[in-house]
Design a protein around this motif. Sequence first.
Motif: not given
Length: 510
Positions: A84-107
Amino acid sequence: MLIRKTVLVYFSLLAFLYSAHAQSEALSKIDIPDLKEYLTFIASDELQGRSLGTEVDGLEITANYLADYAKKIGLKPAVENYFQPVPILHTAQSTDAFIEVKNKKGKSVYKSEDLVKLDRNAGVFSLENEAVVFIGFGDNIESLNLEGKIVVAAQGSAKTFSDEVSTEWQNRTERDKMNAITAKNPKALLMITSPKDKENKAFKQLQAWMNRPGYSVKSDKITVQPAVVVAKPELADALLGKKGQYEKYLQASASGSKTVTEVSETVSLKIGSEPEELEGKNIVAYIEGSDPVLKNEYIVFMAHYDHLGIGKDGDVYNGADDNGSGTVAIMEVAEAFASLKEKPKRSIVFLWVTCEEKGHFGSSYYCDHPVFPLDKTIASINLDMVGRVYDGPRDDVWKDSPKKVKDFDGLYTLSNDVWPELAKLNAAHCAELGLIPDTSLPKERFLRASDHYHFHKYGVPILNYATGYHADYHKVGDEVEKINFEKIKRVADLCFLVGFDLANLEDVEF
Ligand SMILES: [Zn+2]
């Protein structure tokens, strides 16, 4: 009249003797040299710990070995080629994750790689310059419309924040909060850890848990849930305009004012990676019952055949007890049933499941996609670690174990309350074999502890046998040399007797 009765008694006695003889013949098939041979192979270094992702595919080799065996002893395949095949997903650690905040002037005013994804959506999630709304600690949200928004909520509660009780991540509390918020269909939820957690302990803990490569069962339905990511207080400070603002905001929000706040800063982020699709295999074989009606009811014997693979240091985790022992016990139980000339009335299923160690993948998949109907499955008997006998000084692990199972005669037996007769029947056969069933394991914990859980979840009566934790549990020392094969044989004998009885009972009602 009298004669007829005598004849009847005579015939039923004959039948009984025949059955007893057949049973003892079958039990003689369960033998120690076989158990040793099978386990020596299954728990050998060559198979590299029977796990996904090793250089040698020891998991696949074991699956083939079990399917070949099932064929050799004459079990029927319940699915094509026994797999009985069991489908499995393997997700590697993300290497290019980022989070960024810009102010109202776009900086750009904040940019960091420090974020953790908590939702189970596969693939990459990203946002670009989106507005956010703060909702305090995430309580009193009934009247809020959060649909499609990027919601920022604080870890903890107003109370824990004000009382300074703890800045630890309380999984249940945060889960409940996440569920309540995501039920309102935001686009994403950003959870921010406490600004009082100066060393970012909670964040680091989550990072260690969640940023590892992950495995999951691929689900049939693609349900995309809102993304949930956790970030540090600095992110909230940046969104609120300056350092220290977040703590002030939480003080105000803990005192009941200023809970919902929209800001003009925007957020961009990217996290996650595309999963790789893998395939695990359950081996499903059976012996068809001899009764035209009862053969449509089933007794399932189950054991997981996977283990932990190879450690970072290259050590192989052979898992001779966990769960090579259960795997080979069931091989022998199957041989005993297969040798019966007259098969029992109900059908007997042998189910070797994959990836228990990764999160019960094989058993949960089987129960969500049962090969034999679960409402016709009168018992599922799971063996997980049945090959050790306590034989040394009581170490830390054993200290917590209930005491009865310290010797050769003890056996942890766990049952659910679906059909109380099952535990009684088990106790009777234990007595016959001189085994002492120890039923002291707390059910709330141990019903979830192994593959039987998924049958339990669907209301199937379960039994679980184990000889208990030991110092080598999930360690490299779980080797064949430490296995007590006599004990495995006793457990396998018990399985046969219990299974034989279950398969021939007249009426089963629960
Ligand atoms: Zn196990």
